[in-house]
Write an enzyme that holds these catalytic residues in place. Structure first.
Site, PDB file in Angstrom:
ATOM      1  N   ARG A   1       0.836  -1.211   0.000  1.00 44.09           N
ATOM      2  CA  ARG A   1       0.000   0.000   0.000  1.00 44.09           C
ATOM      3  C   ARG A   1       0.868   1.258   0.000  1.00 44.09           C
ATOM      4  O   ARG A   1       0.556   2.249  -0.674  1.00 44.09           O
ATOM      5  CB  ARG A   1      -0.958  -0.017   1.193  1.00 44.09           C
ATOM      6  CG  ARG A   1      -1.982   1.101   1.152  1.00 44.09           C
ATOM      7  CD  ARG A   1      -3.059   0.939   2.207  1.00 44.09           C
ATOM      8  NE  ARG A   1      -2.539   1.104   3.555  1.00 44.09           N
ATOM      9  CZ  ARG A   1      -3.262   0.936   4.667  1.00 44.09           C
ATOM     10  NH1 ARG A   1      -4.530   0.599   4.593  1.00 44.09           N
ATOM     11  NH2 ARG A   1      -2.718   1.107   5.855  1.00 44.09           N
TER      12      ARG A   1
ATOM     13  N   LYS B   1      -2.892   6.873   0.825  1.00 37.97           N
ATOM     14  CA  LYS B   1      -2.617   7.207   2.234  1.00 37.97           C
ATOM     15  C   LYS B   1      -1.533   8.280   2.265  1.00 37.97           C
ATOM     16  O   LYS B   1      -0.343   8.005   2.487  1.00 37.97           O
ATOM     17  CB  LYS B   1      -2.201   5.942   2.999  1.00 37.97           C
ATOM     18  CG  LYS B   1      -2.329   6.089   4.508  1.00 37.97           C
ATOM     19  CD  LYS B   1      -2.294   4.745   5.195  1.00 37.97           C
ATOM     20  CE  LYS B   1      -2.209   4.871   6.706  1.00 37.97           C
ATOM     21  NZ  LYS B   1      -3.376   5.503   7.332  1.00 37.97           N
TER      22      LYS B   1
ATOM     23  N   GLU C   1     -16.310   6.069   5.169  1.00 39.05           N
ATOM     24  CA  GLU C   1     -15.506   5.474   6.242  1.00 39.05           C
ATOM     25  C   GLU C   1     -15.471   6.463   7.394  1.00 39.05           C
ATOM     26  O   GLU C   1     -16.132   7.506   7.339  1.00 39.05           O
ATOM     27  CB  GLU C   1     -14.089   5.153   5.744  1.00 39.05           C
ATOM     28  CG  GLU C   1     -13.323   6.375   5.272  1.00 39.05           C
ATOM     29  CD  GLU C   1     -11.855   6.098   4.919  1.00 39.05           C
ATOM     30  OE1 GLU C   1     -11.327   5.041   5.294  1.00 39.05           O
ATOM     31  OE2 GLU C   1     -11.251   6.977   4.277  1.00 39.05           O
TER      32      GLU C   1
HETATM   33  N1  PMP Z   1      -9.373   4.774   7.002  1.00 39.04           N
HETATM   34  C1  PMP Z   1      -8.485   5.744   7.236  1.00 39.04           C
HETATM   35  C2  PMP Z   1      -8.770   7.114   6.781  1.00 39.04           C
HETATM   36  C3  PMP Z   1      -7.290   5.448   7.925  1.00 39.04           C
HETATM   37  O1  PMP Z   1      -6.397   6.411   8.151  1.00 39.04           O
HETATM   38  C4  PMP Z   1      -7.047   4.122   8.350  1.00 39.04           C
HETATM   39  C5  PMP Z   1      -5.751   3.771   9.005  1.00 39.04           C
HETATM   40  N2  PMP Z   1      -5.663   4.158  10.321  1.00 39.04           N
HETATM   41  C6  PMP Z   1      -8.039   3.162   8.112  1.00 39.04           C
HETATM   42  C7  PMP Z   1      -9.168   3.512   7.409  1.00 39.04           C
HETATM   43  C8  PMP Z   1      -7.847   1.737   8.536  1.00 39.04           C
HETATM   44  O2  PMP Z   1      -6.866   1.114   7.747  1.00 39.04           O
HETATM   45  P1  PMP Z   1      -5.913  -0.020   8.316  1.00 39.04           P
HETATM   46  O3  PMP Z   1      -6.776  -1.156   8.703  1.00 39.04           O
HETATM   47  O4  PMP Z   1      -4.995  -0.348   7.198  1.00 39.04           O
HETATM   48  O5  PMP Z   1      -5.204   0.565   9.493  1.00 39.04           O
END
Ligand code: PMP
Length: 297
Positions: free
Chosen positions: A52, A151, A184
């Protein structure tokens, strides 16, 4: 004792881990990052996190000055140098120092740093009692402006949402996209449980492809539930049997109230708890070992 930080190829004491005020990561949020967990001396889903990170970098045409194999070694070295067994790892790659113009072409040397630290776990009460979340007015960045799948260090969209949640006394902000579909939360993905289906929005509505989200989809399918990506609206959350959030730091956390409406029985649901248990077990079973002398190696 202070931490040792990986900075551009060296491990330095945290007091010396400084970057230029001309770094475009700071001036413009021009960079990418990851958040990774270390459980009992093993790095959880390291390959997926690195993939990622490289995809995010490719998306903004940022050259990572390490190969994925070198990056993996740098992460393991940083964890080892700090003698951590459990913790949180934050790799960051920025465009590097340039002049005051935003043109990335002027930045020749990307900055790479890795923080490996102990983790401040969330209070156990969160998991036992569940959380309250609130829909906020800040809409998720549109996928055709700044795709939330990327990200990047540009987290102001999420921070503005978090501020609203704080004001409302909610633990997390539920964010909708411009079409009013559930995207989200500010730092977590969102799921609902309806009958025996475990559902989450597809990333193309405007969500990060969460690593925990992916694990939960796998675990849910393995446990015999229908695990699927589907469009969700607030109505779907309000009328769900269960709601939960996923993220590297939070893992799987039950949501018992959305916008003042109790969800299901108003307490953490059985399928959420079952998935949380399965997730916890998985973290003890898999992961890249940091210390080679681990018993089962
Ligand atoms: N959405 C956002 C905006 C995030 O920053 C994160 C990570 N903290 C997540 C979802 C969750 O992703 P992950 O399971 O890879 O931590």
């Amino acid at each position: 004792m202070g931490l040792l930080i990986y900075l551009n190829g060296r491990l330095v004491p945290e007091e010396e881990a400084k970057i230029s005020v001309f770094d475009h990561g700071l001036l413009y949020g021009d960079g990418v990052f990851e958040g990774i967990r270390l459980y009992s001396g093993r790095v959880f889903r390291l390959t997926q996190h690195l993939q990622r990170l490289y995809e995010s970098a490719a998306s903004i045409r940022l050259r990572v000055p390490l190969t994925p194999a070198q990056f993996e070694q740098a992460i393991l070295d940083t964890v080892r140098a700090n003698q951590l067994q459990d913790g949180y790892i934050r790799p960051v790659v920025t465009r590097g120092p340039g002049d005051l113009g935003l043109d990335p072409a002027k930045c020749g040397n990307p900055t790479v740093f890795i923080i490996a630290s102990r983790i401040q776990l969330y209070p156990e009460a969160w998991y036992e009692q569940g959380l309250k979340i609130q829909t906020v007015s800040t809409r998720k960045n549109a996928v055709d402006s700044l795709n939330p799948r990327l990200k990047s260090l540009n987290y102001l969209n999420n921070i503005l949402a978090k501020l609203e949640a704080n004001e409302a006394g909610a633990a997390e902000a539920l964010m909708l996209n411009h079409a009013g579909q559930v995207a989200e939360c500010s730092a977590d993905n969102i799921f609902i449980v309806r009958a025996r289906s475990v559902l989450t929005p597809p990333v193309w509505v405007g969500a990060l492809g969460g690593i925990t989200r992916q694990v939960v989809l796998e675990l849910a399918a393995r446990a015999g539930f229908t695990a699927a990506e589907t469009i969700l609206t607030q109505h779907d959350l309000y009328t769900a049997d269960e709601v939960f959030m996923t993220g590297t730091a939070a893992e799987i956390v039950p949501v018992v109230n959305v916008d003042g409406r109790p969800i299901g029985q108003g307490k953490p649901g059985p399928i959420t708890m079952q998935l949380r248990q399965a997730f916890r077990e998985l973290t003890t079973q898999e992961g890249t070992p940091v210390y080679t002398q681990q018993a089962d190696e």
